[in-house]
Scaffold this active site. Sequence first.
Site, PDB file in Angstrom:
ATOM      1  N   LYS A 185       3.982  14.172  11.180  1.00 19.35           N
ATOM      2  CA  LYS A 185       3.238  13.095  11.407  1.00 19.35           C
ATOM      3  C   LYS A 185       2.886  11.975  10.592  1.00 19.35           C
ATOM      4  CE  LYS A 185      -0.284  11.310  14.581  1.00 19.35           C
ATOM      5  NZ  LYS A 185      -0.654  10.189  13.358  1.00 19.35           N
ATOM      6  N   GLU A 260      -5.102  14.607  -0.284  1.00 29.32           N
ATOM      7  CA  GLU A 260      -5.174  13.418  -0.901  1.00 29.32           C
ATOM      8  C   GLU A 260      -5.494  12.589   0.211  1.00 29.32           C
ATOM      9  OE1 GLU A 260      -5.121  10.173  -1.963  1.00 29.32           O
ATOM     10  OE2 GLU A 260      -2.799  10.167  -2.796  1.00 29.32           O
ATOM     11  N   CYS A 294      -4.590   4.347  -2.000  1.00 32.44           N
ATOM     12  CA  CYS A 294      -6.274   5.037  -2.646  1.00 32.44           C
ATOM     13  C   CYS A 294      -6.183   5.582  -3.740  1.00 32.44           C
ATOM     14  CB  CYS A 294      -6.437   6.790  -1.930  1.00 32.44           C
ATOM     15  SG  CYS A 294      -4.200   7.282  -2.151  1.00 32.44           S
ATOM     16  N   GLU A 406     -14.453   2.690  -0.363  1.00 30.08           N
ATOM     17  CA  GLU A 406     -13.705   2.714  -0.306  1.00 30.08           C
ATOM     18  C   GLU A 406     -13.231   1.287   0.803  1.00 30.08           C
ATOM     19  OE1 GLU A 406      -9.094   4.363  -1.099  1.00 30.08           O
ATOM     20  OE2 GLU A 406     -10.495   4.839   1.095  1.00 30.08           O
TER      21      GLU A 406
END
Length: 516
Positions: A185, A260, A294, A406
């Site tokens: 997905k 992750e 990331c 972030e």
Amino acid sequence: MAIHLPTRQLFINGEWREPVLKKRIPIINPATEQIVGDIPAATAEDVEIAVEAARKAFSRNKGQDWPSTSGAYRARYLRAIAAKITEKKSELGKLEVIDCGKPLDEALWDMDDVAGCFEYYADLAEGLDAKQKAPVSLPMETFKSYVLKEPLGVVALITPWNYPLLMGAWKVAPALAAGCTAILKPSELASVTCLELAEVCREVGLPPGVLNILTGLGTEAGAPLASHPHVDKVAFTGSSATGSKIMTSAAQMVKPVSMELGGKSPIIVFEDVDIDKAVEWTLFGCFWTNGQICSATSRLLVHESIASEFLDRLVKWTKKIKISDPFEEGCRLGPVVSGGQAMEGWEIFVKTIIYEKVLEFIATARSEGATILSGGDRPKHFTKGFFVEPTIITDVTTSMQIWREEVFGPVLCVKTFSSEDEAIELANDTHYGLGAAVISNDLERCDRVTKAFRAGIVWINCSQPCFCQAPWGGIKRSGFGRELGEWGLENYLSVKQVTQYISDEPWGWYQSPAKL
């Protein structure tokens, strides 16, 4: 540049299949803000069909069609996929550019890495055969024991939009190498090349149901897939908030997950460096892939004795970065993946608004007292497209949002330090723990800092290099488990202990009735 986007359906059981509810999602070119096509939008109804196909593929012929075949058999398919990816490299790279906005040079590099990933796990699949029945040393001669490594079963692979096909390969290749069957997905923001992976699998004759690919919204397709009782494991790359929801769902069924997640990674630059060399790695560590990584080393810690000169050079280098349509030769910064525009006439709306979020982060930093040293806005030569100038922010405190959260855009925040201990303390002052970098000519100091970092990945005198042979993953709120390398394969294997009694003598614990 006129690029044809194929019109695809969902890929289930080796065939293209229209979504049950016939929904579709528009594809928006982030460089032009134009709708250039659409992708199918799976819902829970399609998830049911895909999971059933994967389950049947896993158990078909008592497993002899896929999970119980030799690793060498599965490796042939992985190598065939790699060859097709290489053959279609130019086409796939261009589709990725249109879909997520990364510069063409980066997208083509990614395609090389995708092919390399499938090749690498083909080798590891072959190696699995030799590792079966690995003996276990026991203290009793009357027993012998060995270990079998077996595929976990049906796995759900949920991937992000910043490296659409590569992140898919990081999960698909080891899962298939292990003998699992899978449902991929990808993110609704960038799914085009993952649907082309489906076409590749069809062309190489991958057995039906071994890999199924569902595109659609996270709430409508990802959530029911992650919580499905017949999915044996979920592997997820994405935000910490979504990862937490997946973990909560999986916990109800004691289902294994690997995660992750986000990052706010530091890069420490000491006073003994070659400044231009360190500046380039600092830029690459934060602005590569339009800042949407990331692991981006988006917190710069520079020694106070060189800070003024370093930042002066950093700004000069930054102003030389070519910001352009990602198809232009030499482009080094394209648009972020999405904006907040409405799409009239479409039943489904994309709600992830990266462009506005990045600009909001910058505005908040300014309002909190930080200084926008460079960038901070849309480039003046663009009136369309989700372009954000590479941005450098100074006068940052550790309590500011820009230091702690972030951004997922081309934004670098800066602090100075006076001692090694202070630098390490600042570097580790984060909820995240994905990556970290240190730049110094003193290799003993680099070794000390490496050991002190609380992170899953450390770079010395560089930032962001990634090789499929080396483990990838983080600690703390950056997740757990490792992708890539042999560790990536282990993600999709269970270990079965087999112990055999080999003595001709009775066990003798209970008294035999014949001797009573």
